[in-house]
Design an enzyme around this catalytic site. Structure first.
Site, mmCIF file in Angstrom:
data_model
loop_
_atom_site.group_PDB
_atom_site.id
_atom_site.type_symbol
_atom_site.label_atom_id
_atom_site.label_comp_id
_atom_site.label_asym_id
_atom_site.label_seq_id
_atom_site.Cartn_x
_atom_site.Cartn_y
_atom_site.Cartn_z
ATOM 1 N N GLU A 39 43.304 39.260 39.089
ATOM 2 C CA GLU A 39 44.225 38.106 39.075
ATOM 3 C C GLU A 39 45.229 38.206 40.219
ATOM 4 O O GLU A 39 45.634 37.196 40.799
ATOM 5 C CB GLU A 39 44.926 38.022 37.702
ATOM 6 C CG GLU A 39 43.965 37.543 36.621
ATOM 7 C CD GLU A 39 44.186 38.150 35.247
ATOM 8 O OE1 GLU A 39 45.293 38.645 34.981
ATOM 9 O OE2 GLU A 39 43.227 38.124 34.443
ATOM 10 N N GLU A 94 36.213 46.066 36.556
ATOM 11 C CA GLU A 94 36.399 44.818 35.820
ATOM 12 C C GLU A 94 35.632 43.698 36.520
ATOM 13 O O GLU A 94 36.143 43.096 37.468
ATOM 14 C CB GLU A 94 37.886 44.444 35.776
ATOM 15 C CG GLU A 94 38.751 45.454 35.062
ATOM 16 C CD GLU A 94 39.979 44.796 34.436
ATOM 17 O OE1 GLU A 94 40.250 45.122 33.290
ATOM 18 O OE2 GLU A 94 40.634 43.962 35.088
ATOM 19 N N GLY A 96 38.568 37.653 30.497
ATOM 20 C CA GLY A 96 39.145 36.529 29.770
ATOM 21 C C GLY A 96 38.146 35.430 29.463
ATOM 22 O O GLY A 96 38.515 34.319 29.069
ATOM 23 N N GLY A 131 42.559 43.358 28.002
ATOM 24 C CA GLY A 131 43.488 42.238 28.121
ATOM 25 C C GLY A 131 43.788 41.652 26.751
ATOM 26 O O GLY A 131 44.605 42.172 25.989
ATOM 27 N N GLY A 132 43.100 40.564 26.410
ATOM 28 C CA GLY A 132 43.383 39.808 25.178
ATOM 29 C C GLY A 132 43.483 40.657 23.921
ATOM 30 O O GLY A 132 44.414 40.485 23.122
ATOM 31 N N ASN A 144 46.440 45.768 29.054
ATOM 32 C CA ASN A 144 47.093 45.032 30.139
ATOM 33 C C ASN A 144 47.549 43.723 29.531
ATOM 34 O O ASN A 144 46.736 42.838 29.275
ATOM 35 C CB ASN A 144 46.095 44.803 31.287
ATOM 36 C CG ASN A 144 46.667 43.885 32.347
ATOM 37 O OD1 ASN A 144 47.865 43.617 32.374
ATOM 38 N ND2 ASN A 144 45.808 43.391 33.233
ATOM 39 N N TRP A 145 48.833 43.644 29.297
ATOM 40 C CA TRP A 145 49.350 42.472 28.590
ATOM 41 C C TRP A 145 49.424 41.222 29.473
ATOM 42 O O TRP A 145 49.643 40.136 28.975
ATOM 43 C CB TRP A 145 50.745 42.784 28.028
ATOM 44 C CG TRP A 145 50.719 43.646 26.801
ATOM 45 C CD1 TRP A 145 49.630 44.209 26.193
ATOM 46 C CD2 TRP A 145 51.850 44.021 25.996
ATOM 47 N NE1 TRP A 145 50.007 44.922 25.086
ATOM 48 C CE2 TRP A 145 51.368 44.823 24.934
ATOM 49 C CE3 TRP A 145 53.217 43.771 26.073
ATOM 50 C CZ2 TRP A 145 52.216 45.361 23.955
ATOM 51 C CZ3 TRP A 145 54.065 44.305 25.107
ATOM 52 C CH2 TRP A 145 53.564 45.094 24.062
ATOM 53 N N LYS A 146 49.293 41.409 30.786
ATOM 54 C CA LYS A 146 49.386 40.276 31.727
ATOM 55 C C LYS A 146 50.729 39.548 31.513
ATOM 56 O O LYS A 146 51.725 40.213 31.282
ATOM 57 C CB LYS A 146 48.165 39.371 31.560
ATOM 58 C CG LYS A 146 46.852 40.175 31.605
ATOM 59 C CD LYS A 146 45.628 39.343 31.714
ATOM 60 C CE LYS A 146 44.397 40.253 31.782
ATOM 61 N NZ LYS A 146 43.156 39.558 32.035
ATOM 62 N N HIS A 184 44.643 44.240 40.313
ATOM 63 C CA HIS A 184 43.917 43.457 39.312
ATOM 64 C C HIS A 184 43.345 42.202 39.972
ATOM 65 O O HIS A 184 43.940 41.645 40.881
ATOM 66 C CB HIS A 184 44.870 43.081 38.164
ATOM 67 C CG HIS A 184 44.135 42.517 36.997
ATOM 68 N ND1 HIS A 184 43.715 41.204 36.958
ATOM 69 C CD2 HIS A 184 43.694 43.095 35.855
ATOM 70 C CE1 HIS A 184 43.071 41.008 35.821
ATOM 71 N NE2 HIS A 184 43.043 42.127 35.134
ATOM 72 N N SER A 234 36.756 41.418 28.624
ATOM 73 C CA SER A 234 36.378 40.987 27.270
ATOM 74 C C SER A 234 35.938 42.145 26.377
ATOM 75 O O SER A 234 35.058 42.002 25.524
ATOM 76 C CB SER A 234 35.280 39.910 27.329
ATOM 77 O OG SER A 234 35.749 38.769 28.015
HETATM 78 P P1 13P Z 1 40.291 40.532 28.843
HETATM 79 O O1 13P Z 1 40.111 41.761 27.993
HETATM 80 O O2 13P Z 1 41.204 39.523 28.255
HETATM 81 O O3 13P Z 1 38.958 39.960 29.267
HETATM 82 O O4 13P Z 1 41.003 41.030 30.187
HETATM 83 C C1 13P Z 1 40.495 42.124 30.833
HETATM 84 C C2 13P Z 1 41.456 42.493 31.902
HETATM 85 O O5 13P Z 1 41.608 41.782 32.881
HETATM 86 C C3 13P Z 1 42.228 43.726 31.728
HETATM 87 O O6 13P Z 1 42.911 44.034 32.892
#
Ligand code: 13P
Length: 255
Positions: free
Chosen positions: A100, A170, A176, A237-238, A13-15, A98, A216
């Protein structure tokens, strides 16, 4: 039935990261690194990156997803993107709900459900996110909350449509933050999700649903997380913004 019958899915998930040209370059870098994956490999990218990502991934085992979808077919919904638009662009997966989106953009369990129905009715695979905050966990509400979010998201989803449903557990406190849930916490949370699906659709149907962990997850901890019986891959994510790290996670899920 057990984990062996479920397909592991590793999804990035590149956000709000990467421009179209950066997306193309990153996918080109990833392609040779993940080509032997024995799991499904998905990259969910910003809307504007979708054409470049679909083009770059063509002929490879990387599938492209969007990070959201609107529930109306068309109309006066400024800033939103419809199922038909995503279909024509070549998207196969969509991330829905998500944390966010829930925290910053007013997404509710009701809108998550509407978006889920729109995605499934259009033939997409839906990656639906659920998860508790730290406060909810400390109050002892994790199981109740995860079951509630899961059932709400799946309201009016047919048993047949479940085959296109992926749930990503999640924990909000792990996203994050660099604080990963322990493998046992991930397994337990994913187990609550699966139990909720079993309550709604029966045990056999629930055993067939892919439940990912996200928060994470990285090249170092992926092995232990995906070794758990209820963890069928991850939503990353990251670490999905780095080709080598992402490929290490894909390899962990391919064992
Ligand atoms: P991170 O892997 O950066 O913690 O993000 C997880 C996430 O929200 C994937 O949707």
């Amino acid at each position: 039935m057990n984990k062996a019958v479920r397909k592991a899915v590793i999804a990035g998930n590149w956000k709000m990261n990467k421009t179209p040209s950066e997306a193309k370059a990153l996918i080109e870098e990833m392609k040779p690194l993940v080509k032997d994956a024995d799991c499904d490999v998905v990259l969910c990218v910003p809307f504007i990156d979708i054409p470049a990502a679909v083009e770059a991934a063509k002929g490879s085992n990387i599938h492209i997803g969007a990070e959201n979808i609107h529930y109306k077919e068309s109309g006066a919904y400024t800033g939103e993107v419809s199922a038909a638009m995503l279909k024509e662009a070549g998207v196969e997966y969509v991330v829905i709900g998500h944390s966010e989106r829930r925290t910053y953009f007013g997404e509710t369990d009701q809108t998550v459900n509407l978006r889920t129905l729109a995605a499934l009715n259009a033939g997409f695979k839906a990656i639906i996110c659920v998860g508790e905050t730290l406060e909810q966990r400390e109050l002892g509400y994790t199981e109740t909350l995860l079951k509630y979010q899961t059932k709400m998201a799946l309201t009016n989803v047919t048993e047949d449509q479940l085959k296109n449903v992926i749930i990503a557990y999640e924990p909000v406190w792990a996203i994050g933050t660099g604080v990963t849930a322990s493998a046992d916490q991930a397994d337990e949370g994913n187990g609550f999700v699966r139990a909720a699906i079993a309550e709604a659709y029966g045990k056999d149907a629930a055993e067939r649903v892919t439940v990912q962990y996200g928060g994470s997850m990285n090249a170092k901890n992926a092995d232990e997380l995906v070794s758990k019986v209820n963890v069928d891959g991850g939503l990353i994510g990251g670490a999905s913004l780095k080709a080598v790290d992402f490929s290490v996670i894909v390899k962990a899920a391919s064992k």
